[in-house]
Design a protein around this motif. Structure first.
Motif, PDB file in Angstrom:
ATOM      1  N   MET A   1       0.841  -1.181   0.000  1.00 51.69           N
ATOM      2  CA  MET A   1       0.000   0.000   0.000  1.00 51.69           C
ATOM      3  C   MET A   1       0.887   1.245   0.000  1.00 51.69           C
ATOM      4  O   MET A   1       1.881   1.301   0.706  1.00 51.69           O
ATOM      5  N   PRO A   2       0.483   2.258  -0.766  1.00 46.87           N
ATOM      6  CA  PRO A   2       1.302   3.474  -0.841  1.00 46.87           C
ATOM      7  C   PRO A   2       1.143   4.348   0.398  1.00 46.87           C
ATOM      8  O   PRO A   2       0.181   4.240   1.152  1.00 46.87           O
ATOM      9  N   ASP A   3       2.126   5.221   0.580  1.00 44.27           N
ATOM     10  CA  ASP A   3       2.074   6.209   1.647  1.00 44.27           C
ATOM     11  C   ASP A   3       1.558   7.520   1.063  1.00 44.27           C
ATOM     12  O   ASP A   3       1.842   7.843  -0.087  1.00 44.27           O
ATOM     13  N   PHE A   4       0.826   8.277   1.885  1.00 44.81           N
ATOM     14  CA  PHE A   4       0.300   9.569   1.463  1.00 44.81           C
ATOM     15  C   PHE A   4       0.749  10.642   2.448  1.00 44.81           C
ATOM     16  O   PHE A   4       0.505  10.533   3.645  1.00 44.81           O
ATOM     17  N   ALA A   5       1.434  11.656   1.929  1.00 41.12           N
ATOM     18  CA  ALA A   5       1.835  12.795   2.753  1.00 41.12           C
ATOM     19  C   ALA A   5       0.637  13.720   2.883  1.00 41.12           C
ATOM     20  O   ALA A   5      -0.120  13.908   1.935  1.00 41.12           O
ATOM     21  N   TYR A   6       0.450  14.286   4.073  1.00 33.56           N
ATOM     22  CA  TYR A   6      -0.707  15.142   4.278  1.00 33.56           C
ATOM     23  C   TYR A   6      -0.320  16.395   5.052  1.00 33.56           C
ATOM     24  O   TYR A   6       0.680  16.449   5.761  1.00 33.56           O
ATOM     25  N   ILE A   7      -1.151  17.413   4.866  1.00 35.68           N
ATOM     26  CA  ILE A   7      -1.110  18.629   5.669  1.00 35.68           C
ATOM     27  C   ILE A   7      -2.528  18.793   6.184  1.00 35.68           C
ATOM     28  O   ILE A   7      -3.490  18.765   5.408  1.00 35.68           O
ATOM     29  N   ALA A   8      -2.681  18.941   7.503  1.00 32.11           N
ATOM     30  CA  ALA A   8      -4.004  19.029   8.105  1.00 32.11           C
ATOM     31  C   ALA A   8      -3.970  19.959   9.303  1.00 32.11           C
ATOM     32  O   ALA A   8      -2.900  20.340   9.778  1.00 32.11           O
ATOM     33  N   GLY A  22      -2.301   3.871   3.154  1.00 31.70           N
ATOM     34  CA  GLY A  22      -3.632   3.446   2.736  1.00 31.70           C
ATOM     35  C   GLY A  22      -3.664   3.068   1.277  1.00 31.70           C
ATOM     36  O   GLY A  22      -2.743   3.386   0.522  1.00 31.70           O
ATOM     37  N   PRO A  23      -4.739   2.401   0.854  1.00 28.88           N
ATOM     38  CA  PRO A  23      -4.835   1.969  -0.537  1.00 28.88           C
ATOM     39  C   PRO A  23      -5.096   3.110  -1.515  1.00 28.88           C
ATOM     40  O   PRO A  23      -4.775   3.018  -2.684  1.00 28.88           O
ATOM     41  N   SER A  24      -5.704   4.217  -1.032  1.00 31.97           N
ATOM     42  CA  SER A  24      -6.008   5.332  -1.924  1.00 31.97           C
ATOM     43  C   SER A  24      -5.978   6.629  -1.134  1.00 31.97           C
ATOM     44  O   SER A  24      -5.984   6.634   0.107  1.00 31.97           O
ATOM     45  N   ALA A  25      -5.994   7.746  -1.865  1.00 27.77           N
ATOM     46  CA  ALA A  25      -6.005   9.059  -1.216  1.00 27.77           C
ATOM     47  C   ALA A  25      -7.309   9.258  -0.444  1.00 27.77           C
ATOM     48  O   ALA A  25      -7.311   9.833   0.643  1.00 27.77           O
ATOM     49  N   ASP A  26      -8.420   8.760  -1.002  1.00 29.96           N
ATOM     50  CA  ASP A  26      -9.708   8.876  -0.311  1.00 29.96           C
ATOM     51  C   ASP A  26      -9.682   8.136   1.018  1.00 29.96           C
ATOM     52  O   ASP A  26     -10.206   8.630   2.023  1.00 29.96           O
ATOM     53  N   HIS A  27      -9.070   6.962   1.034  1.00 33.81           N
ATOM     54  CA  HIS A  27      -8.966   6.191   2.272  1.00 33.81           C
ATOM     55  C   HIS A  27      -8.099   6.937   3.283  1.00 33.81           C
ATOM     56  O   HIS A  27      -8.408   6.969   4.484  1.00 33.81           O
ATOM     57  N   ALA A  28      -7.009   7.555   2.810  1.00 34.80           N
ATOM     58  CA  ALA A  28      -6.128   8.318   3.697  1.00 34.80           C
ATOM     59  C   ALA A  28      -6.865   9.512   4.301  1.00 34.80           C
ATOM     60  O   ALA A  28      -6.740   9.790   5.492  1.00 34.80           O
ATOM     61  N   HIS A  41      -4.373  19.142   2.457  1.00 33.84           N
ATOM     62  CA  HIS A  41      -3.707  18.652   1.244  1.00 33.84           C
ATOM     63  C   HIS A  41      -3.218  17.227   1.474  1.00 33.84           C
ATOM     64  O   HIS A  41      -2.649  16.929   2.522  1.00 33.84           O
ATOM     65  N   VAL A  42      -3.478  16.351   0.490  1.00 35.53           N
ATOM     66  CA  VAL A  42      -2.987  14.970   0.536  1.00 35.53           C
ATOM     67  C   VAL A  42      -2.396  14.643  -0.826  1.00 35.53           C
ATOM     68  O   VAL A  42      -3.003  14.916  -1.858  1.00 35.53           O
ATOM     69  N   THR A  43      -1.209  14.070  -0.829  1.00 38.20           N
ATOM     70  CA  THR A  43      -0.596  13.643  -2.077  1.00 38.20           C
ATOM     71  C   THR A  43       0.199  12.372  -1.825  1.00 38.20           C
ATOM     72  O   THR A  43       0.671  12.138  -0.703  1.00 38.20           O
ATOM     73  N   GLU A  44       0.347  11.550  -2.854  1.00 38.27           N
ATOM     74  CA  GLU A  44       1.102  10.309  -2.694  1.00 38.27           C
ATOM     75  C   GLU A  44       2.561  10.643  -2.417  1.00 38.27           C
ATOM     76  O   GLU A  44       3.164  11.457  -3.106  1.00 38.27           O
ATOM     77  N   ASP A  45       3.108  10.031  -1.393  1.00 40.15           N
ATOM     78  CA  ASP A  45       4.495  10.262  -1.010  1.00 40.15           C
ATOM     79  C   ASP A  45       5.382   9.382  -1.879  1.00 40.15           C
ATOM     80  O   ASP A  45       5.453   8.182  -1.690  1.00 40.15           O
TER      81      ASP A  45
END
Length: 188
Positions: A1-8, A22-28, A41-45
């Protein structure tokens, strides 16, 4: 599963950043919402990963797509919203460049972010791209920076650009019928 970098932002309003798996950005995003965070903001790391885009899917065009009035209006409105939300300028510009669907505008915004990070004013950084940001746009941003009303100026610019886009659309639709009639007459 890919990692997603986020700013929150958390409930206290402080900004957080990190990585979620997570499996997708929506799941993250869903996972971050469960933690009580407001996702900015969420983007694949992709740090440390090889470029997995096949060569035939990369942008190989000699002439990149143009930047339309609608794209510029949307960017301006988003930039105004970033100022309103209190997000730091460089971070906001980088987020906008990553999310931009128009690749040419995305590269332009990324360059503006790098110039601002290097110590340049926003208006001076935008002035380096005259094909994207015309003199009126740059002058309005410069006036907003000088007077401290950049957020309001960007809002007015967004409204102006949206009206210009609507006018261009009306002119195009008004001209389509005469062009069609002329083409039909020439063909006959």
């Amino acid at each position: 599963m890919p990692d997603f970098a986020y700013i929150a932002k958390d409930r206290a309003g402080s900004e957080l950043s990190g990585v979620v798996n997570g499996p997708s950005a929506d799941h993250a995003i869903e996972e971050l919402h469960k933690r009580g965070l407001v996702v900015l903001h969420v983007t694949e790391d992709r740090a440390g990963k090889k470029d997995s885009i096949p060569w035939f899917k990369k942008d190989l065009s000699l002439f990149p797509s143009s930047i339309g009035t609608r794209d510029l209006a949307l960017f301006t409105r988003q930039l105004s919203t970033l100022f309103e939300a209190g997000i730091p300028l460089v971070r906001g510009l980088r987020g906008l460049s990553a999310d931009e669907t128009n690749k040419l505008l995305g590269r332009t915004v990324k360059d503006v972010a790098e110039r601002v990070e290097g110590g340049s004013n926003l208006s001076d950084a935008m002035a380096m791209h005259p094909r994207t940001f015309n003199t009126l746009y740059v002058s309005m941003v410069r006036a907003g920076e000088g007077s401290g009303t950049l957020e309001e100026i960007l809002e007015h610019l967004a409204v102006y650009l949206e009206k210009m886009d609507a006018l261009k659309t009306k002119i195009r639709s008004a001209m389509s019928y005469p062009v069609f009639v002329l083409f039909t007459a020439v063909t006959i």
